[in-house]
Design a protein around this motif. Structure first.
Motif, PDB file in Angstrom:
ATOM      1  N   ASP A 481     -22.027 -23.264 -20.119  1.00  0.00           N
ATOM      2  CA  ASP A 481     -21.368 -22.215 -19.348  1.00  0.00           C
ATOM      3  C   ASP A 481     -20.331 -22.800 -18.393  1.00  0.00           C
ATOM      4  OD1 ASP A 481     -23.000 -23.432 -17.534  1.00  0.00           O
ATOM      5  OD2 ASP A 481     -24.129 -21.634 -16.982  1.00  0.00           O
ATOM      6  N   GLU A 482     -19.971 -24.056 -18.615  1.00  0.00           N
ATOM      7  CA  GLU A 482     -18.930 -24.696 -17.812  1.00  0.00           C
ATOM      8  C   GLU A 482     -17.593 -24.519 -18.509  1.00  0.00           C
ATOM      9  OE1 GLU A 482     -17.647 -29.101 -16.094  1.00  0.00           O
ATOM     10  OE2 GLU A 482     -19.665 -28.742 -16.848  1.00  0.00           O
ATOM     11  N   VAL A 483     -16.705 -23.758 -17.888  1.00  0.00           N
ATOM     12  CA  VAL A 483     -15.449 -23.444 -18.548  1.00  0.00           C
ATOM     13  C   VAL A 483     -14.516 -24.639 -18.538  1.00  0.00           C
ATOM     14  CG1 VAL A 483     -15.603 -20.994 -18.012  1.00  0.00           C
ATOM     15  CG2 VAL A 483     -14.450 -22.517 -16.426  1.00  0.00           C
ATOM     16  N   CYS A 484     -13.583 -24.619 -19.469  1.00  0.00           N
ATOM     17  CA  CYS A 484     -12.606 -25.704 -19.569  1.00  0.00           C
ATOM     18  C   CYS A 484     -11.681 -25.688 -18.353  1.00  0.00           C
ATOM     19  CB  CYS A 484     -11.807 -25.580 -20.854  1.00  0.00           C
ATOM     20  SG  CYS A 484     -10.839 -24.057 -20.969  1.00  0.00           S
ATOM     21  N   PRO A 485     -11.005 -26.799 -18.048  1.00  0.00           N
ATOM     22  CA  PRO A 485     -10.136 -26.864 -16.866  1.00  0.00           C
ATOM     23  C   PRO A 485      -9.090 -25.759 -16.802  1.00  0.00           C
ATOM     24  CG  PRO A 485     -10.472 -29.054 -17.766  1.00  0.00           C
ATOM     25  CD  PRO A 485     -11.082 -28.099 -18.749  1.00  0.00           C
ATOM     26  N   GLU A 486      -8.577 -25.343 -17.985  1.00  0.00           N
ATOM     27  CA  GLU A 486      -7.524 -24.330 -18.001  1.00  0.00           C
ATOM     28  C   GLU A 486      -7.993 -22.982 -17.448  1.00  0.00           C
ATOM     29  OE1 GLU A 486      -6.862 -26.779 -21.836  1.00  0.00           O
ATOM     30  OE2 GLU A 486      -8.506 -26.236 -20.472  1.00  0.00           O
ATOM     31  N   HIS A 531      -5.632  -8.563 -15.614  1.00  0.00           N
ATOM     32  CA  HIS A 531      -4.247  -9.031 -15.572  1.00  0.00           C
ATOM     33  C   HIS A 531      -3.770  -9.239 -14.133  1.00  0.00           C
ATOM     34  CE1 HIS A 531      -2.744  -9.243 -19.703  1.00  0.00           C
ATOM     35  NE2 HIS A 531      -3.669  -8.343 -19.964  1.00  0.00           N
ATOM     36  N   GLN A 532      -4.234  -8.387 -13.239  1.00  0.00           N
ATOM     37  CA  GLN A 532      -3.851  -8.563 -11.839  1.00  0.00           C
ATOM     38  C   GLN A 532      -4.351  -9.905 -11.323  1.00  0.00           C
ATOM     39  OE1 GLN A 532      -4.696  -5.338  -8.935  1.00  0.00           O
ATOM     40  NE2 GLN A 532      -5.774  -6.908  -7.775  1.00  0.00           N
ATOM     41  N   LEU A 533      -5.596 -10.250 -11.658  1.00  0.00           N
ATOM     42  CA  LEU A 533      -6.155 -11.516 -11.191  1.00  0.00           C
ATOM     43  C   LEU A 533      -5.491 -12.714 -11.856  1.00  0.00           C
ATOM     44  CD1 LEU A 533      -9.902 -10.457 -11.034  1.00  0.00           C
ATOM     45  CD2 LEU A 533      -8.421 -10.990  -9.103  1.00  0.00           C
ATOM     46  N   ILE A 534      -5.108 -12.548 -13.118  1.00  0.00           N
ATOM     47  CA  ILE A 534      -4.384 -13.640 -13.789  1.00  0.00           C
ATOM     48  C   ILE A 534      -3.053 -13.889 -13.094  1.00  0.00           C
ATOM     49  CG2 ILE A 534      -3.159 -14.241 -15.919  1.00  0.00           C
ATOM     50  CD1 ILE A 534      -5.449 -12.947 -17.468  1.00  0.00           C
ATOM     51  N   LEU A 535      -2.350 -12.819 -12.760  1.00  0.00           N
ATOM     52  CA  LEU A 535      -1.076 -12.973 -12.056  1.00  0.00           C
ATOM     53  C   LEU A 535      -1.286 -13.574 -10.671  1.00  0.00           C
ATOM     54  CD1 LEU A 535       0.598  -9.570 -13.028  1.00  0.00           C
ATOM     55  CD2 LEU A 535       1.265 -11.846 -13.841  1.00  0.00           C
ATOM     56  N   ARG A 536      -2.364 -13.155  -9.995  1.00  0.00           N
ATOM     57  CA  ARG A 536      -2.628 -13.643  -8.645  1.00  0.00           C
ATOM     58  C   ARG A 536      -2.919 -15.146  -8.652  1.00  0.00           C
ATOM     59  NH1 ARG A 536      -7.321 -10.548  -5.752  1.00  0.00           N
ATOM     60  NH2 ARG A 536      -5.812  -8.835  -5.984  1.00  0.00           N
ATOM     61  N   THR A 537      -3.658 -15.617  -9.666  1.00  0.00           N
ATOM     62  CA  THR A 537      -3.998 -17.037  -9.721  1.00  0.00           C
ATOM     63  C   THR A 537      -2.883 -17.885 -10.307  1.00  0.00           C
ATOM     64  OG1 THR A 537      -5.045 -16.756 -11.893  1.00  0.00           O
ATOM     65  CG2 THR A 537      -6.459 -16.531  -9.945  1.00  0.00           C
ATOM     66  N   GLY A 538      -1.903 -17.232 -10.954  1.00  0.00           N
ATOM     67  CA  GLY A 538      -0.822 -17.982 -11.576  1.00  0.00           C
ATOM     68  C   GLY A 538      -1.245 -18.704 -12.839  1.00  0.00           C
ATOM     69  N   CYS A 539      -2.349 -18.296 -13.438  1.00  0.00           N
ATOM     70  CA  CYS A 539      -2.841 -18.944 -14.651  1.00  0.00           C
ATOM     71  C   CYS A 539      -1.917 -18.649 -15.826  1.00  0.00           C
ATOM     72  CB  CYS A 539      -4.256 -18.463 -14.967  1.00  0.00           C
ATOM     73  SG  CYS A 539      -4.937 -19.162 -16.475  1.00  0.00           S
ATOM     74  N   ARG A 540      -1.457 -19.696 -16.485  1.00  0.00           N
ATOM     75  CA  ARG A 540      -0.569 -19.538 -17.645  1.00  0.00           C
ATOM     76  C   ARG A 540      -1.243 -19.978 -18.945  1.00  0.00           C
ATOM     77  NH1 ARG A 540       4.786 -18.892 -16.056  1.00  0.00           N
ATOM     78  NH2 ARG A 540       5.165 -19.162 -13.817  1.00  0.00           N
ATOM     79  N   GLU A 541      -2.515 -20.325 -18.842  1.00  0.00           N
ATOM     80  CA  GLU A 541      -3.205 -20.888 -20.004  1.00  0.00           C
ATOM     81  C   GLU A 541      -4.249 -19.928 -20.577  1.00  0.00           C
ATOM     82  OE1 GLU A 541      -2.172 -23.692 -21.208  1.00  0.00           O
ATOM     83  OE2 GLU A 541      -0.766 -23.990 -19.559  1.00  0.00           O
ATOM     84  N   ALA A 542      -4.082 -18.624 -20.306  1.00  0.00           N
ATOM     85  CA  ALA A 542      -5.091 -17.659 -20.757  1.00  0.00           C
ATOM     86  C   ALA A 542      -4.478 -16.599 -21.659  1.00  0.00           C
ATOM     87  CB  ALA A 542      -5.759 -16.992 -19.561  1.00  0.00           C
ATOM     88  N   ILE A 543      -5.256 -16.186 -22.636  1.00  0.00           N
ATOM     89  CA  ILE A 543      -4.891 -15.088 -23.518  1.00  0.00           C
ATOM     90  C   ILE A 543      -5.973 -14.027 -23.373  1.00  0.00           C
ATOM     91  CG2 ILE A 543      -4.501 -14.373 -25.904  1.00  0.00           C
ATOM     92  CD1 ILE A 543      -3.735 -17.320 -26.472  1.00  0.00           C
ATOM     93  N   VAL A 544      -5.576 -12.778 -23.204  1.00  0.00           N
ATOM     94  CA  VAL A 544      -6.537 -11.696 -22.985  1.00  0.00           C
ATOM     95  C   VAL A 544      -6.560 -10.798 -24.216  1.00  0.00           C
ATOM     96  CG1 VAL A 544      -7.293  -9.885 -21.416  1.00  0.00           C
ATOM     97  CG2 VAL A 544      -5.916 -11.772 -20.541  1.00  0.00           C
ATOM     98  N   THR A 545      -7.757 -10.541 -24.725  1.00  0.00           N
ATOM     99  CA  THR A 545      -7.914  -9.644 -25.869  1.00  0.00           C
ATOM    100  C   THR A 545      -9.033  -8.657 -25.581  1.00  0.00           C
ATOM    101  OG1 THR A 545      -9.525 -11.029 -27.034  1.00  0.00           O
ATOM    102  CG2 THR A 545      -7.193 -11.455 -27.472  1.00  0.00           C
ATOM    103  N   ARG A 546      -9.063  -7.583 -26.361  1.00  0.00           N
ATOM    104  CA  ARG A 546     -10.120  -6.579 -26.234  1.00  0.00           C
ATOM    105  C   ARG A 546     -10.974  -6.591 -27.491  1.00  0.00           C
ATOM    106  NH1 ARG A 546      -6.829  -1.154 -24.298  1.00  0.00           N
ATOM    107  NH2 ARG A 546      -6.480  -1.754 -22.137  1.00  0.00           N
TER     108      ARG A 546
END
Length: 647
Positions: A481-486, A531-546
């Motif tokens: 359950d330890e997520v990758c650095p990205e 998406h709001q939280l992704i923008l807030r953190t500035g994360c560019r290494e994530a893909i969001v799917t449903r």
């Protein structure tokens, strides 16, 4: 059908107790799905009152429109497929509700639900032929109603109220509602006796004007239905303000033959008293006080209507439970529903092709013809089908939830008929693979149903292709359950988010974060927060799917195409067939079905080259998967679709 009305009233308390204790998990899940969209509630006769109950609850608890329709209206209405369609029928056998069910199922609304009180009825058989329908079976303890809907109506209404309360207001106590309503079901209670005394003034007049507020409309609607069906008298309905818009004039011209029945609650007491004070003194007025709030008032007004119906029957020497049905009435009841006649084989084939094109374009065939784009889509469909028919597949990759197992039963093993098809693939020269957003639970479920001899030949792409191994491999997935650095900062942002606090369950894996609503939460709401939280953190290494039940946030480079690539490396130059249910972006099968030979069992992309849904009209999900797989036959080098499939 002959059943004394008094004997039905005597079982109302039993019905309420049953509705408070029976298992409603399936109903709650269906209500949760309905809460994502506007809803159309459909019923005939007494079930039309139940439809009014459903529409009122839906609008009150979700803030989304609730429409009430008869079967004839529903079968001819042009509503967007995003509207949830609910059909209510105690017996499930009348021709109207069954014809409407077939019509709505073939239109493939996002949700079609059927609430019925009789297993083995014609409408349940229709549902069994279309497994995507939410079939909600609740046989009431009092059995079949008499001529008028009584215990089935109260039972359905209470079950729906309990389900909506549980899903959308989990803090509320259903026990409080039940304790408020229970005296309303007891003919000997002080409250019901007060209603009876008040109603005595009505029976000297042939017409009753029923006045109501927003929360007691259901009682008024049911009174009109029962007085008309049992020929107890003429009933006119109006809410307190609409009565002022001309309807009061009836009293000026027909006052000598008219009485007024007024439902009064705490919330509308002021307007009720001011209205009733202006009615001429020679007009008899029966005031029925309904205590409580929300669902308690709704159910209270319904129970009051049932009692008033019984008292009217006694006063007018008509038993509402067995008023006698004339011969012409029976003939009217059994008239066939308006139909468009039998279709030729060529028309049936064209209907299937048209359904595929309408799913793909989101437009009607008529609109496409008007825009002169139909031929483009017909050519694209023909090309895709031709490729399917002419290809020998070296591998088949399937999504799991919504494709191999029904999402509603996703923690149950795959059904035997699907397992048989998976075994057929594993036994052939083709390679079988599963691409899923889930982890080790899929490995456990597949091992439970597939013989061990096939395990080393079945590949599984876990967590949307982040980890890939054979079914026999215990080391994949690793379960960490330890997520990758990205994704590390993003996982922490989700875990500490005030917006998500208490509303979503977070599961961390190395390359994937999964968020699932704990209680009801609109898909778009969770999507927007992520998406709001992704923008807030500035994360560019994530893909969001449903997926059909969650939002998945995966690391860049993780995709179900990883599974396709690995299978193709094993089978250089061979074609791969991919099958999934969420092919429309941002569905988590978009990449999987964007492959050249992608078949959807539900949602499709806009790409004319691939990701088509070729199911018969009115089918989706696991039933379609089964049809696709049954059409595959083993040949040298893999699998091919039987000649004539999809034609």
């Amino acid at each position: 059908m002959a059943k004394p009305y008094a004997s039905e009233l005597a079982r109302l308390q039993e019905t309420l107790r049953w509705s408070a204790s029976t298992d409603i998990e399936s109903l709650k899940n269906a209500v949760k799905t309905a809460g994502l969209s506007p809803l159309s509630a459909i019923g005939s006769g007494g079930s039309l009152t139940a439809a009014n109950v459903l529409a009122a609850l839906h609008q009150s608890f979700t803030g989304k429109p609730g429409l009430v329709q008869t079967p004839l209206e529903a079968a001819n209405a042009n509503l967007d497929v995003s509207v949830s369609q609910w059909l209510l029928s105690a017996g499930g056998s009348n021709v109207d509700i069954n014809a409407a069910a077939v019509s709505l199922i073939e239109r493939e609304h996002r949700q079609v639900a059927v609430m019925c009180g009789r297993p083995g009825s014609p409408i349940t058989e229709i549902c069994e032929r279309h497994p995507f329908v939410d079939l909600l079976l609740f046989p009431p303890p009092a059995g079949k109603d008499g001529f008028l809907a009584t215990n089935s109506l109260v039972g359905f209404s209470a079950l729906l109220a309990r389900a909506y309360t549980s899903v959308f207001d989990p803090i509320a106590s259903w026990e409080d509602v039940a304790s408020t309503v229970e005296p309303f079901a007891d003919s000997s209670s002080g409250r019901v006796e007060s209603w009876r005394d008040a109603a005595e003034v009505l029976w000297g007049r042939s017409t009753t004007v029923v006045l109501y507020g927003p929360s007691t409309k259901i009682g008024a609607v049911d009174l009109e239905s029962k007085f008309t069906e049992a020929a107890l008298g003429v009933v006119q309905l109006a809410d307190y303000r609409n009565f002022a818009h001309g309807r009061h004039h009836w009293l000026a011209k027909r006052g000598q033959e008219t009485a007024v029945l007024a439902f009064i609650t705490d919330e509308d007491r002021a307007i009720a008293e001011r209205t009733l004070a202006l009615i001429p003194t020679e007009i008899p007025i029966a005031k029925l006080e309904i205590s409580g709030q929300g669902p308690a008032v709704l159910l209270g007004s319904l129970l009051a209507a049932l009692h008033v119906t019984g008292w009217a029957g006694l006063a007018r020497a008509i038993d509402p439970g067995q008023p006698g049905v004339p011969d012409f009435g029976r003939k009217l009841y059994h008239l066939n529903f308006p139909s468009k006649g039998r279709k030729k084989a060529s028309e049936v084939r064209a209907k299937s092709a048209n359904a595929a094109i309408e799913r793909k374009t989101g437009e009607s065939i008529r609109r496409l013809e008007e825009r002169k784009t139909l031929s483009h889509w017909q050519d694209a469909l023909a090309t895709f089908v031709g490729q399917l028919q002419s290809t020998t597949f070296g591998g088949v990759i399937l999504d799991y939830d919504g494709t191999v197992v029904d999402t509603r039963h996703r923690f149950h093993p795959a059904r035997p008929e699907i397992v048989a098809e998976l075994e057929k693939i594993a036994r052939s020269d083709a390679t079988l693979a599963i691409a899923t957003g889930r982890g080790v639970s899929v490995r456990k479920d597949l091992r439970a149903v597939l013989p061990e001899e096939f395990w080393s030949r079945v590949f599984i792409g876990y967590y949307n292709g982040a980890m890939i191994g054979t079914l026999s491999d215990d080391s994949v997935p690793d379960g960490t359950d330890e997520v990758c650095p990205e994704l590390k900062d993003l996982a922490e942002a989700f875990a500490t988010s005030d917006e998500l606090a208490g509303s979503a369950k977070q599961t961390n894996r190395r390359y994937q974060i999964t968020l699932e609503p704990r209680q009801f939460m609109a898909e778009n709401r969770l999507w927007d927060i992520v998406h709001q939280l992704i923008l807030r953190t500035g994360c560019r290494e994530a893909i969001v799917t449903r997926s059909s039940h969650s939002v998945d946030i995966i690391a860049s480079g993780v995709s179900k195409t990883n599974v396709i690539n690995q299978i193709q490396e094993r089978l250089p130059g061979r074609q791969i067939l991919t099958i999934g249910d969420r092919g429309r972006w941002p569905g988590n099968d978009y990449d999987l079905l964007n492959a050249p030979m992608g078949l959807s069992v539900d949602e499709v992309s806009v790409d004319p080259m691939t990701c088509w849904n070729l199911a018969e009209p009115g089918q989706r999900g696991v039933a379609v998967t089964r049809n696709y797989l049954e059409a595959l036959e083993a040949v040298d080098g893999g699998l091919r679709f039987r000649k004539g499939t999809f034609r």
